[in-house]
Structures are given as C-alpha cells and as structure tokens.
Design an enzyme around this catalytic site. Sequence first.
Site, PDB file in Angstrom:
ATOM      1  N   CYS A 112      18.121  -9.620   1.031  1.00 57.34           N
ATOM      2  CA  CYS A 112      17.021 -10.496   1.741  1.00 57.34           C
ATOM      3  C   CYS A 112      17.447 -11.880   1.449  1.00 57.34           C
ATOM      4  O   CYS A 112      17.117 -12.773   2.199  1.00 57.34           O
ATOM      5  CB  CYS A 112      15.689 -10.210   0.860  1.00 57.34           C
ATOM      6  SG  CYS A 112      15.199  -8.685   0.900  1.00 57.34           S
ATOM      7  N   HIS A 259      11.654 -16.884   1.543  1.00 67.38           N
ATOM      8  CA  HIS A 259      11.553 -15.320   1.804  1.00 67.38           C
ATOM      9  C   HIS A 259      10.387 -14.617   1.677  1.00 67.38           C
ATOM     10  O   HIS A 259       9.626 -14.811   0.745  1.00 67.38           O
ATOM     11  CB  HIS A 259      12.446 -14.775   1.090  1.00 67.38           C
ATOM     12  CG  HIS A 259      12.529 -12.933   1.050  1.00 67.38           C
ATOM     13  ND1 HIS A 259      12.486 -12.291   2.220  1.00 67.38           N
ATOM     14  CD2 HIS A 259      12.381 -12.043  -0.029  1.00 67.38           C
ATOM     15  CE1 HIS A 259      12.542 -11.167   2.115  1.00 67.38           C
ATOM     16  NE2 HIS A 259      12.591 -11.157   0.738  1.00 67.38           N
ATOM     17  N   ASN A 289       7.828  -7.864   4.938  1.00 65.38           N
ATOM     18  CA  ASN A 289       8.711  -8.375   4.693  1.00 65.38           C
ATOM     19  C   ASN A 289       9.870  -7.672   5.505  1.00 65.38           C
ATOM     20  O   ASN A 289       9.948  -6.536   5.737  1.00 65.38           O
ATOM     21  CB  ASN A 289       8.906  -7.853   3.113  1.00 65.38           C
ATOM     22  CG  ASN A 289      10.304  -8.112   2.535  1.00 65.38           C
ATOM     23  OD1 ASN A 289      11.078  -8.732   3.256  1.00 65.38           O
ATOM     24  ND2 ASN A 289      10.563  -7.920   1.039  1.00 65.38           N
TER      25      ASN A 289
HETATM   26  O1  UT7 Z   1      12.596  -8.487  -0.690  1.00 67.37           O
HETATM   27  C1  UT7 Z   1      12.378  -7.990  -2.188  1.00 67.37           C
HETATM   28  C2  UT7 Z   1      11.163  -6.841  -1.937  1.00 67.37           C
HETATM   29  N1  UT7 Z   1      10.493  -6.623  -3.022  1.00 67.37           N
HETATM   30  C3  UT7 Z   1       9.311  -7.122  -3.647  1.00 67.37           C
HETATM   31  O2  UT7 Z   1       9.193  -8.409  -3.539  1.00 67.37           O
HETATM   32  C4  UT7 Z   1       8.693  -6.371  -4.581  1.00 67.37           C
HETATM   33  C5  UT7 Z   1       7.889  -7.263  -5.723  1.00 67.37           C
HETATM   34  N2  UT7 Z   1       6.981  -6.468  -6.287  1.00 67.37           N
HETATM   35  C6  UT7 Z   1       5.787  -6.259  -5.796  1.00 67.37           C
HETATM   36  O3  UT7 Z   1       5.562  -6.730  -4.794  1.00 67.37           O
HETATM   37  C7  UT7 Z   1       4.716  -5.400  -6.415  1.00 67.37           C
HETATM   38  O4  UT7 Z   1       5.266  -4.683  -7.712  1.00 67.37           O
HETATM   39  C8  UT7 Z   1       4.281  -4.057  -5.690  1.00 67.37           C
HETATM   40  C9  UT7 Z   1       3.371  -4.894  -4.698  1.00 67.37           C
HETATM   41  C10 UT7 Z   1       5.433  -3.433  -4.872  1.00 67.37           C
HETATM   42  C11 UT7 Z   1       3.498  -3.276  -6.478  1.00 67.37           C
HETATM   43  O5  UT7 Z   1       2.745  -3.662  -7.159  1.00 67.37           O
HETATM   44  P1  UT7 Z   1       2.327  -3.407  -8.764  1.00 67.37           P
HETATM   45  O6  UT7 Z   1       1.098  -4.134  -9.049  1.00 67.37           O
HETATM   46  O7  UT7 Z   1       3.786  -3.554  -9.406  1.00 67.37           O
HETATM   47  O8  UT7 Z   1       2.104  -1.828  -8.502  1.00 67.37           O
HETATM   48  P2  UT7 Z   1       2.817  -0.667  -9.558  1.00 67.37           P
HETATM   49  O9  UT7 Z   1       3.916  -0.159  -8.722  1.00 67.37           O
HETATM   50  O10 UT7 Z   1       3.027  -1.048 -10.976  1.00 67.37           O
HETATM   51  O11 UT7 Z   1       1.433   0.441  -9.398  1.00 67.37           O
HETATM   52  C12 UT7 Z   1       0.376   0.192 -10.126  1.00 67.37           C
HETATM   53  C13 UT7 Z   1      -0.476   1.162  -9.644  1.00 67.37           C
HETATM   54  C14 UT7 Z   1      -0.127   2.777  -9.826  1.00 67.37           C
HETATM   55  O12 UT7 Z   1      -1.146   3.520 -10.152  1.00 67.37           O
HETATM   56  P3  UT7 Z   1      -1.378   4.144 -11.513  1.00 67.37           P
HETATM   57  O13 UT7 Z   1      -0.083   4.808 -11.980  1.00 67.37           O
HETATM   58  O14 UT7 Z   1      -1.627   2.698 -12.348  1.00 67.37           O
HETATM   59  O15 UT7 Z   1      -2.654   5.090 -11.133  1.00 67.37           O
HETATM   60  C15 UT7 Z   1       0.464   2.762  -8.505  1.00 67.37           C
HETATM   61  O16 UT7 Z   1       0.567   4.345  -8.174  1.00 67.37           O
HETATM   62  O17 UT7 Z   1      -0.773   0.843  -8.282  1.00 67.37           O
HETATM   63  C16 UT7 Z   1      -0.492   2.157  -7.601  1.00 67.37           C
HETATM   64  N3  UT7 Z   1      -0.098   1.814  -6.440  1.00 67.37           N
HETATM   65  C17 UT7 Z   1      -0.769   1.814  -5.135  1.00 67.37           C
HETATM   66  N4  UT7 Z   1      -2.100   2.222  -4.960  1.00 67.37           N
HETATM   67  C18 UT7 Z   1      -2.667   2.180  -3.514  1.00 67.37           C
HETATM   68  C19 UT7 Z   1       1.157   1.391  -6.005  1.00 67.37           C
HETATM   69  N5  UT7 Z   1       1.159   1.275  -4.683  1.00 67.37           N
HETATM   70  C20 UT7 Z   1      -0.042   1.526  -3.972  1.00 67.37           C
HETATM   71  C21 UT7 Z   1      -0.589   1.268  -2.985  1.00 67.37           C
HETATM   72  N6  UT7 Z   1      -1.841   1.522  -2.518  1.00 67.37           N
HETATM   73  N7  UT7 Z   1       0.087   0.937  -1.816  1.00 67.37           N
END
Ligand code: UT7
Length: 332
Positions: A112, A259, A289
């Site tokens: 990116c 970005h 993104n």
């Molecule tokens: O160009 C670089 C690209 N990458 C980035 O910029 C990534 C940066 N990170 C992020 O934007 C965030 O970490 C995310 C938006 C990707 C994810 O958010 P998070 O708060 O870090 O979620 P997580 O992966 O820690 O998951 C927390 C909970 C989990 O459920 P449990 O295990 O607590 O029950 C996930 O399964 O949220 C759940 N979850 C979702 N639920 C509904 C993760 N993604 C989703 C979803 N819909 N799309």
Amino acid sequence: MNGIEIFGTGSYVPDFVADNDKFSEILDTSDEWIFPRTGIKQRHIATDVPNYYMGAEAAKNALKSANFKAEDVDLIIVSTCTPDFFYPAMSCLVQKRIGAVNAACFDVNSACTGFITALDIAYNYLATGKHKNILIVSSEKLSQQVDYTDRASSILFGDAAGAVLIRKSDKPFYSFLGAEGDEFEALYCKVNYRTNCPWYGDINEFYENRFDDEHKQNYLVQDGKAVYKFAVNAMANAVKNAASQGGYDPSELDLVIPHQANLRIIEKATELLGVPSDKVYTNIEHMGNVSSACIPICLNELFKAGRIKEGMKLCFVGFGAGLTYGAAVMEV
Ligand code: UT7
C-alpha cells in the site's frame, strides 16, 4: 530547488459494486459492524478485467487530462502488489496498451506504500535529469488475493487504478520511506509455486513451518490488530519526517491525502499530528482500501473537483505490507 509537478491525473474504477449488504449475503457480517469500525460502505470489484487493463485505462485518462502524447512518456513506473503475471512487469503491459513506445518500464511493490515509493523514485530520476516525463500507475486487483471466507479482512479491500504524470519543477518536494521487515507476518500473501523441480528439499524451516497450511497460500493473510497498531504511529511519524525536511509543522499542511485503509486509523493518526479533519481527504466510504491505488485516485478526484490550488502544501502518507510506510510533502 529540485521538485516535481503533477501535470495529469486519471483513474479507472470497475463498475461492479459490492456494498456491505452483499458481504452479509456471503459472510456473518453486517453494515452495522463494518461501517462504524472501518468507514467503508462499498468497494468496487473488477469482475471481468485484469489488473493491467485497469492500470492502462487510468493511464489513458491521465494522458487525456494533460493532453499529452503517450509517445512522450519516457518512464512508466507501476506500483502493484497484485500483478496478473510474475513477469513481465505490469508496466510493460500498460506500455503496450497505451502505446508509450519510448518509455522504460519497471514495477515497484511496497504494497500500500507503493504510490509514495514510486513518487520518491520518480522524483530522484527527475532530479538527475535521467527522465523527463514520468507516468506513475498504481493499479490493484485485491479481489484476486482476498480470502472471501475471512470476514475480518475481505470487507476492507476493493479493485481500482490511479495514474499521475510527473515532471520536474522548482517547487519544494520532500519524502520519507521506512520499513519494519520484522513485522512482515502481520500482512502477507505467500506465493504457492507449483514447481516440479525434482531436486527440491524441504525449505519450510525458513518459514518456521507456518506456511504448511494450504489455505494460507496465495491468499491475503492479515493480523488486523497488529496492522492497526503499527499504522497509526507509522503514519504520524512519516508525515513528521517528510514535513520537517521542509521546515514545516504538520499543522501547516493544506491537505493530507492518506492511504485509505480504515477511517479510524486516518482519524487517530491525523489527530496525533494536529491536522484538523477538514484538511484530510478521504474516499474510503465508496472505494474501500485499494492499496497503492488509493492516493492517486484521491488526487484525481481532488484535481477534477478543482480543490487543488496553486501554492497549497499537499501531503501523501501511507503504510502497508512489509510492513512499509512513507510520506511525501509537495508544494503545488
Ligand atoms: O492497507 C493495510 C490494510 N490493513 C488494515 O488497515 C487493517 C487494520 N486493522 C483493522 O482495520 C481492524 O483490525 C479490522 C477492521 C480489520 C478488524 O477489527 P478488529 O476490531 O481488530 O476485529 P478483530 O479481528 O479483532 O475481531 C474482533 C471480533 C471477532 O469476534 P470474537 O472473536 O470477538 O467473537 C471477530 O470475529 O469481531 C469479529 N469480526 C467481525 N464481525 C462481524 C471481525 N470482522 C468482522 C466482520 N463482521 N466483518
């Protein structure tokens, strides 16, 4: 003073739109989860064209905006981390489609951060006089790497391309690039070579056996929390570094074009810098993104809307797989 001028911009955005509701049809997710955490409502997916096609269309639009002939481009730099081929470089395919017969071609991949890396390279080539009219094309087809069974990563990414034409000017330009290779496992896409070389031994020890899992090969794999944590400070530090080279405080910047990874990351990083939100441009809500293509697409939107005025201090900042990060500050 050695600087650069952006004298043309263009983009290509595929027609197919996957909004958050479309993701609810294939995954256990919802607009209520996605939008507040990311700022994304929809992304575009290139369902029927390859990546290089998007890049070439963006390039044609940039040439048209400048009324500039493809034959007069003497270097094409493509930034992409989602090429259609390992080789040739995507820039060669773009060159063929647009007829830039006099251009040298190469690709860069810093994920990116790719547009900022390409801009930094272009600036240095222009400064030495080696090249005069450079076309940067940032084109990404993330949909060919995204794992659509992974709700935490698939909802972020889309496909699109942006392009800019660059030439030398006497306006100030400053840039900074950094990388933390130690953190590479936070975001990667491992290539699964289908080799039939009969003399291969086991090389998994180099990867600490983490890539035995077939499912992690050829797919984008992300530790979202690790990337998030890295991104906020990396973006703020990159802007401070590039701005300080010109003696500017970040609060003096007229427009920051970051970005478009996650709106929350952008808000946190710019808050740390003391840049008010009305000086930060985002299009993440409708584009998602699109990796290195984010910044040149934003630039094209801004130029088309007449929002870039002479004398403005622009700042581009990004981060991505690597983990890499970088920023550039330029006066228009
Ligand atoms: O160009 C670089 C690209 N990458 C980035 O910029 C990534 C940066 N990170 C992020 O934007 C965030 O970490 C995310 C938006 C990707 C994810 O958010 P998070 O708060 O870090 O979620 P997580 O992966 O820690 O998951 C927390 C909970 C989990 O459920 P449990 O295990 O607590 O029950 C996930 O399964 O949220 C759940 N979850 C979702 N639920 C509904 C993760 N993604 C989703 C979803 N819909 N799309």
